[in-house]
Design a protein around this motif. Sequence first.
Motif, PDB file in Angstrom:
ATOM      1  N   PRO A   1       0.791  -1.238   0.000  1.00 21.84           N
ATOM      2  CA  PRO A   1       0.000   0.000   0.000  1.00 21.84           C
ATOM      3  C   PRO A   1       0.818   1.280   0.000  1.00 21.84           C
ATOM      4  O   PRO A   1       0.367   2.302  -0.519  1.00 21.84           O
ATOM      5  CB  PRO A   1      -0.844  -0.121   1.272  1.00 21.84           C
ATOM      6  CG  PRO A   1      -0.118  -1.100   2.139  1.00 21.84           C
ATOM      7  CD  PRO A   1       0.523  -2.061   1.188  1.00 21.84           C
ATOM      8  N   ALA A   2       2.025   1.254   0.564  1.00 21.99           N
ATOM      9  CA  ALA A   2       2.836   2.476   0.591  1.00 21.99           C
ATOM     10  C   ALA A   2       3.252   2.911  -0.810  1.00 21.99           C
ATOM     11  O   ALA A   2       3.574   4.083  -1.027  1.00 21.99           O
ATOM     12  CB  ALA A   2       4.074   2.275   1.465  1.00 21.99           C
ATOM     13  N   ARG A   3       3.217   1.998  -1.772  1.00 20.23           N
ATOM     14  CA  ARG A   3       3.557   2.347  -3.156  1.00 20.23           C
ATOM     15  C   ARG A   3       2.588   3.375  -3.733  1.00 20.23           C
ATOM     16  O   ARG A   3       2.897   4.059  -4.704  1.00 20.23           O
ATOM     17  CB  ARG A   3       3.531   1.088  -4.033  1.00 20.23           C
ATOM     18  CG  ARG A   3       4.630   0.079  -3.764  1.00 20.23           C
ATOM     19  CD  ARG A   3       5.937   0.472  -4.439  1.00 20.23           C
ATOM     20  NE  ARG A   3       5.798   0.659  -5.871  1.00 20.23           N
ATOM     21  CZ  ARG A   3       5.801  -0.327  -6.765  1.00 20.23           C
ATOM     22  NH1 ARG A   3       5.909  -1.587  -6.356  1.00 20.23           N
ATOM     23  NH2 ARG A   3       5.689  -0.063  -8.047  1.00 20.23           N
ATOM     24  N   LEU A   4       1.395   3.470  -3.144  1.00 18.16           N
ATOM     25  CA  LEU A   4       0.375   4.385  -3.661  1.00 18.16           C
ATOM     26  C   LEU A   4       0.321   5.710  -2.910  1.00 18.16           C
ATOM     27  O   LEU A   4      -0.513   6.562  -3.232  1.00 18.16           O
ATOM     28  CB  LEU A   4      -1.003   3.718  -3.599  1.00 18.16           C
ATOM     29  CG  LEU A   4      -1.237   2.587  -4.595  1.00 18.16           C
ATOM     30  CD1 LEU A   4      -2.566   1.906  -4.312  1.00 18.16           C
ATOM     31  CD2 LEU A   4      -1.204   3.113  -6.022  1.00 18.16           C
ATOM     32  N   ALA A   5       1.186   5.893  -1.927  1.00 18.12           N
ATOM     33  CA  ALA A   5       1.090   7.079  -1.076  1.00 18.12           C
ATOM     34  C   ALA A   5       1.157   8.373  -1.878  1.00 18.12           C
ATOM     35  O   ALA A   5       0.313   9.265  -1.717  1.00 18.12           O
ATOM     36  CB  ALA A   5       2.195   7.049  -0.021  1.00 18.12           C
ATOM     37  N   ILE A   6       2.137   8.492  -2.756  1.00 16.74           N
ATOM     38  CA  ILE A   6       2.322   9.747  -3.489  1.00 16.74           C
ATOM     39  C   ILE A   6       1.138  10.011  -4.412  1.00 16.74           C
ATOM     40  O   ILE A   6       0.643  11.142  -4.507  1.00 16.74           O
ATOM     41  CB  ILE A   6       3.644   9.715  -4.277  1.00 16.74           C
ATOM     42  CG1 ILE A   6       4.827   9.567  -3.312  1.00 16.74           C
ATOM     43  CG2 ILE A   6       3.806  10.975  -5.117  1.00 16.74           C
ATOM     44  CD1 ILE A   6       6.159   9.331  -3.997  1.00 16.74           C
TER      45      ILE A   6
ATOM     46  N   GLY B   1       8.718  12.766   3.796  1.00 13.00           N
ATOM     47  CA  GLY B   1       9.973  13.003   3.082  1.00 13.00           C
ATOM     48  C   GLY B   1      10.699  11.707   2.772  1.00 13.00           C
ATOM     49  O   GLY B   1      11.262  11.539   1.680  1.00 13.00           O
ATOM     50  N   PHE B   2      10.691  10.778   3.728  1.00  8.71           N
ATOM     51  CA  PHE B   2      11.329   9.486   3.474  1.00  8.71           C
ATOM     52  C   PHE B   2      10.599   8.736   2.366  1.00  8.71           C
ATOM     53  O   PHE B   2      11.227   8.145   1.476  1.00  8.71           O
ATOM     54  CB  PHE B   2      11.350   8.629   4.744  1.00  8.71           C
ATOM     55  CG  PHE B   2      11.914   7.255   4.515  1.00  8.71           C
ATOM     56  CD1 PHE B   2      13.280   7.060   4.411  1.00  8.71           C
ATOM     57  CD2 PHE B   2      11.075   6.156   4.367  1.00  8.71           C
ATOM     58  CE1 PHE B   2      13.810   5.796   4.175  1.00  8.71           C
ATOM     59  CE2 PHE B   2      11.589   4.891   4.126  1.00  8.71           C
ATOM     60  CZ  PHE B   2      12.961   4.710   4.034  1.00  8.71           C
ATOM     61  N   ILE B   3       9.263   8.757   2.404  1.00  9.23           N
ATOM     62  CA  ILE B   3       8.485   8.061   1.371  1.00  9.23           C
ATOM     63  C   ILE B   3       8.790   8.638  -0.009  1.00  9.23           C
ATOM     64  O   ILE B   3       9.009   7.894  -0.978  1.00  9.23           O
ATOM     65  CB  ILE B   3       6.977   8.159   1.688  1.00  9.23           C
ATOM     66  CG1 ILE B   3       6.648   7.326   2.935  1.00  9.23           C
ATOM     67  CG2 ILE B   3       6.140   7.685   0.500  1.00  9.23           C
ATOM     68  CD1 ILE B   3       5.237   7.510   3.453  1.00  9.23           C
ATOM     69  N   LEU B   4       8.820   9.964  -0.121  1.00  9.65           N
ATOM     70  CA  LEU B   4       9.123  10.603  -1.403  1.00  9.65           C
ATOM     71  C   LEU B   4      10.499  10.185  -1.916  1.00  9.65           C
ATOM     72  O   LEU B   4      10.659   9.815  -3.087  1.00  9.65           O
ATOM     73  CB  LEU B   4       9.063  12.122  -1.256  1.00  9.65           C
ATOM     74  CG  LEU B   4       7.671  12.751  -1.184  1.00  9.65           C
ATOM     75  CD1 LEU B   4       7.767  14.195  -0.717  1.00  9.65           C
ATOM     76  CD2 LEU B   4       6.986  12.685  -2.547  1.00  9.65           C
TER      77      LEU B   4
END
Length: 210
Positions: free
Chosen positions: A106-111, A170-173
Amino acid sequence: MPRVSEEHLERRRRQIIDAARACFIRNGLYETSMQDIFAEANLSAGAVYRYFKSKSEIVDEIVTEGGGELQKALSALVNTDPPPDPDRLCLAMCQRITELARGNGPARLAIQAWAMAAHDGRLAAKVRQTMMTSRDHWVTYVRRLAETGRLPADIDADAAGRVLFGLFPGFILQHLLLGDAEPEEFAAGVRALFPVTAFTGVPTTAATTA
């Protein structure tokens, strides 16, 4: 007609969510149609619409689910006795994010979700609630550090919590877009900015020699 079990209903719901997430990651939130999801899940339109009335409902579910996973991990760490040092908390959270960003996580869709939320009021409410809950956990963390004497008792916990919260989008980006951000590196950066001595009341080298 035999009654459908709750387990079967949950498996079918999971099948739809997993198929939709795979489509969203591969094609994008906007470009994916319900027909794409039907095909990916190998289900009829009627079978999918039994669980979700629209693509927006599926997106909402995926965003809520992904945010819930991170909040659960953060809450457990924040409420550990004693609370971990910032670098250790950062390491654990970044590791959890990378786990949720593997494959079709699911984190792949955050942005994509953040971008869509900028002009989709329904999704914006979901994203806002998820972010505010996470930010509240960080504020609680700062207060717990202050209560244990590792930060000044009069610290502005709201301001400090907002700053710490801001590290993780920021880490996710950087992890997803630049591909060069790793948990250990982020933890080392936090350790450099917030050395353990800053949380124990022992003067830092710079303060001692000033």
